[in-house]
Design a protein around this motif. Structure first.
Motif: not given
Length: 176
Positions: A39-57
């Protein structure tokens, strides 16, 4: 590359479109071996985890319309892999074949190289995904292995293609 193509960092407002595209991939295709679309809330969590580690999205817009997304993430969690990233690219069906995947992946390569990463790995779900394999080959990736029957989805066993590309000097020198 398509005229009217804009590639930019993804923001929270993009996650509805990203979730919809990924959900179709999960439900209908084999690029991902995930069975249940998040669901979208899980996708937001995944996106946030990636960008918070400094990776490009990144996302691509073609003439103002969402056309796809790409991101880099850690290839593995062990410290010795910290200079290696894995890429992910998904393109809307209507936008395929217009250079959008190439634009996203090239930008991802450029940004990861600028961040000091030395290797990029593509893990491609099934050998039948020829468009993804060709895209990666055109941007300098080479196939380094195929895992036969590594995954199962939609009632069939799937092979997984592993591709690799050096970033910058790759393994030819010490990382900074």
């Amino acid at each position: 590359m398509a005229t009217g193509l804009l590639i930019r960092p993804a923001v929270a407002d993009d996650l509805t479109a990203i979730t919809a595209l990924y959900s179709r991939e999960v439900d209908e295709r084999v690029a991902t071996y995930e069975y249940l679309a998040p669901v979208e809330t899980e996708m937001i969590r995944r996106w946030r985890g990636i960008v918070d580690q400094g990776f490009p999205y990144l996302i691509a817009e073609l003439d103002g319309r969402f056309a796809g997304y790409a991101y880099a993430s850690s290839y593995r969690t062990r410290e010795g892999y910290r200079w290696t990233v894995e890429d992910t690219v998904y393109i809307e069906p209507w936008a395929q074949g217009q250079g959008i995947g190439r634009g996203l992946l090239q930008r991802l390569i450029d940004e990861c190289q600028a961040l000091g990463f030395r290797q990029m790995v593509a893990v491609i779900g099934d050998v039948s995904n020829s468009a993804s394999i060709v895209l990666h080959e055109r941007l300098g990736f080479r196939t380094v292995g195929v895992f036969a029957g590594l995954g199962r989805k939609h009632g069939r066993w799937l092979d997984t293609v592993q591709m690799q590309r050096a970033l910058g000097p790759g393994a030819e020198s010490e990382p900074e």
